[in-house]
Design a protein around this motif. Structure first.
Motif, PDB file in Angstrom:
ATOM      1  N   GLU A  35       0.836  -1.208   0.000  1.00  0.00           N
ATOM      2  CA  GLU A  35       0.000   0.000   0.000  1.00  0.00           C
ATOM      3  C   GLU A  35       0.871   1.258   0.000  1.00  0.00           C
ATOM      4  O   GLU A  35       0.570   2.229  -0.699  1.00  0.00           O
ATOM      5  CB  GLU A  35      -0.936  -0.010   1.215  1.00  0.00           C
ATOM      6  CG  GLU A  35      -2.004   1.054   1.168  1.00  0.00           C
ATOM      7  CD  GLU A  35      -2.972   0.909  -0.006  1.00  0.00           C
ATOM      8  OE1 GLU A  35      -3.474   1.955  -0.490  1.00  0.00           O
ATOM      9  OE2 GLU A  35      -3.237  -0.218  -0.461  1.00  0.00           O
ATOM     10  N   ARG A  36       1.930   1.251   0.766  1.00  0.00           N
ATOM     11  CA  ARG A  36       2.843   2.400   0.782  1.00  0.00           C
ATOM     12  C   ARG A  36       3.516   2.559  -0.577  1.00  0.00           C
ATOM     13  O   ARG A  36       3.670   3.672  -1.081  1.00  0.00           O
ATOM     14  CB  ARG A  36       3.881   2.244   1.901  1.00  0.00           C
ATOM     15  CG  ARG A  36       4.783   3.447   2.021  1.00  0.00           C
ATOM     16  CD  ARG A  36       5.675   3.440   3.255  1.00  0.00           C
ATOM     17  NE  ARG A  36       6.217   2.153   3.592  1.00  0.00           N
ATOM     18  CZ  ARG A  36       5.927   1.477   4.717  1.00  0.00           C
ATOM     19  NH1 ARG A  36       5.085   1.967   5.591  1.00  0.00           N
ATOM     20  NH2 ARG A  36       6.478   0.307   4.956  1.00  0.00           N
ATOM     21  N   LYS A  91       2.272   1.793  -3.419  1.00  0.00           N
ATOM     22  CA  LYS A  91       1.248   2.381  -4.281  1.00  0.00           C
ATOM     23  C   LYS A  91       1.178   3.890  -4.055  1.00  0.00           C
ATOM     24  O   LYS A  91       1.112   4.675  -5.003  1.00  0.00           O
ATOM     25  CB  LYS A  91      -0.099   1.721  -3.993  1.00  0.00           C
ATOM     26  CG  LYS A  91      -1.233   2.225  -4.836  1.00  0.00           C
ATOM     27  CD  LYS A  91      -2.502   1.468  -4.479  1.00  0.00           C
ATOM     28  CE  LYS A  91      -3.705   2.113  -5.119  1.00  0.00           C
ATOM     29  NZ  LYS A  91      -4.948   1.468  -4.715  1.00  0.00           N
ATOM     30  N   ASN A  92       1.201   4.312  -2.793  1.00  0.00           N
ATOM     31  CA  ASN A  92       1.183   5.739  -2.469  1.00  0.00           C
ATOM     32  C   ASN A  92       2.421   6.449  -3.003  1.00  0.00           C
ATOM     33  O   ASN A  92       2.332   7.550  -3.547  1.00  0.00           O
ATOM     34  CB  ASN A  92       1.073   5.957  -0.957  1.00  0.00           C
ATOM     35  CG  ASN A  92      -0.284   5.580  -0.414  1.00  0.00           C
ATOM     36  OD1 ASN A  92      -1.260   5.509  -1.137  1.00  0.00           O
ATOM     37  ND2 ASN A  92      -0.330   5.299   0.866  1.00  0.00           N
ATOM     38  N   SER A 136       2.148   7.182  -6.617  1.00  0.00           N
ATOM     39  CA  SER A 136       0.986   7.989  -7.009  1.00  0.00           C
ATOM     40  C   SER A 136       1.401   9.357  -7.540  1.00  0.00           C
ATOM     41  O   SER A 136       2.570   9.734  -7.519  1.00  0.00           O
ATOM     42  CB  SER A 136       0.041   8.161  -5.807  1.00  0.00           C
ATOM     43  OG  SER A 136       0.600   9.091  -4.888  1.00  0.00           O
ATOM     44  N   ASP A 187       1.024  12.254  -6.206  1.00  0.00           N
ATOM     45  CA  ASP A 187       1.664  13.096  -5.190  1.00  0.00           C
ATOM     46  C   ASP A 187       3.102  12.669  -4.913  1.00  0.00           C
ATOM     47  O   ASP A 187       3.885  13.437  -4.377  1.00  0.00           O
ATOM     48  CB  ASP A 187       0.884  13.052  -3.871  1.00  0.00           C
ATOM     49  CG  ASP A 187      -0.405  13.846  -3.933  1.00  0.00           C
ATOM     50  OD1 ASP A 187      -0.528  14.697  -4.838  1.00  0.00           O
ATOM     51  OD2 ASP A 187      -1.268  13.616  -3.085  1.00  0.00           O
ATOM     52  N   ALA A 193       3.023  12.208  -0.554  1.00  0.00           N
ATOM     53  CA  ALA A 193       2.615  10.872  -1.024  1.00  0.00           C
ATOM     54  C   ALA A 193       1.720  10.163  -0.019  1.00  0.00           C
ATOM     55  O   ALA A 193       1.971   9.044   0.380  1.00  0.00           O
ATOM     56  CB  ALA A 193       3.841  10.028  -1.368  1.00  0.00           C
ATOM     57  N   ASN A 194       0.653  10.856   0.376  1.00  0.00           N
ATOM     58  CA  ASN A 194      -0.336  10.262   1.283  1.00  0.00           C
ATOM     59  C   ASN A 194       0.300   9.721   2.563  1.00  0.00           C
ATOM     60  O   ASN A 194       0.024   8.620   2.993  1.00  0.00           O
ATOM     61  CB  ASN A 194      -1.132   9.163   0.575  1.00  0.00           C
ATOM     62  CG  ASN A 194      -1.899   9.720  -0.605  1.00  0.00           C
ATOM     63  OD1 ASN A 194      -2.452  10.800  -0.508  1.00  0.00           O
ATOM     64  ND2 ASN A 194      -1.892   9.007  -1.701  1.00  0.00           N
ATOM     65  N   ALA A 227       3.379   8.752   3.092  1.00  0.00           N
ATOM     66  CA  ALA A 227       4.498   7.807   2.978  1.00  0.00           C
ATOM     67  C   ALA A 227       5.762   8.440   3.547  1.00  0.00           C
ATOM     68  O   ALA A 227       6.633   7.755   4.028  1.00  0.00           O
ATOM     69  CB  ALA A 227       4.712   7.407   1.521  1.00  0.00           C
TER      70      ALA A 227
END
Length: 168
Positions: free
Chosen positions: A62-63, A65-66, A69, A71, A147-148, A150
């Protein structure tokens, strides 16, 4: 002397603070590195490192993916980032390699501390030399944000530890 980085041993990674608490490294597992260096004359060293942004690995899907992304590294639009050296200078006891960092579609000049290892013979009849580059970059200078979560804060530490095989 021209060297090609051995990707099986070399490492390219960045480190940021996770939630402002712990330094969290994230590695890039697919890259190409080539350097020309004479350990007796480091001021003439040249380096090119090209890194595939989609190869980011932080040990958490999940990280990752962030980080990939919009951002973060925006790996769909910016498939690679690269560092191309422009010079080496001695600042006191520290060697500094300057270069252009092309990241997220933006190119900026950065300075990285340079450490050059000792030329050694390997067990397979070749010769190897390590170099290590470290420095701090500011992601917002390249249009990148947290990055959300991260990473948090304004800075990322960039590290490139390259073990090069002498090319004939």
């Amino acid at each position: 002397m021209e060297f090609k980085a051995d990707e099986r041993i070399s490492q390219v990674f960045m480190t940021g603070k996770h939630l402002g608490i712990t330094r969290l490294p994230f590695f890039f597992t697919s890259f190409f590195g080539n350097f020309v260096i004479d350990p007796a004359a480091p001021e003439r060293a040249k380096l090119l490192v090209e890194v595939q942004t989609a190869s980011i690995a932080s040990r958490d899907a999940e990280r990752d993916k962030n980080l990939g992304s919009r951002d973060g590294f925006d790996s769909k639009r910016h498939r690679e980032w690269k560092f191309t050296s422009t010079g080496v200078k001695q600042l006191g006891d520290v060697q500094v390699m300057s270069g252009d960092l092309d990241l997220h579609g933006v190119t900026k000049s950065v300075d990285l501390n340079l450490t050059i290892g000792t030329l050694v013979k390997d067990p397979w009849g070749g010769q190897r030399l390590s170099i290590e580059l470290t420095g701090t970059i500011t992601p917002t200078d390249f249009g990148m944000y947290a990055a959300n979560m991260a990473w948090s804060g304004d800075d990322l530490e960039l590290s490139m530890r390259l073990e090069g095989v002498l090319q004939s």
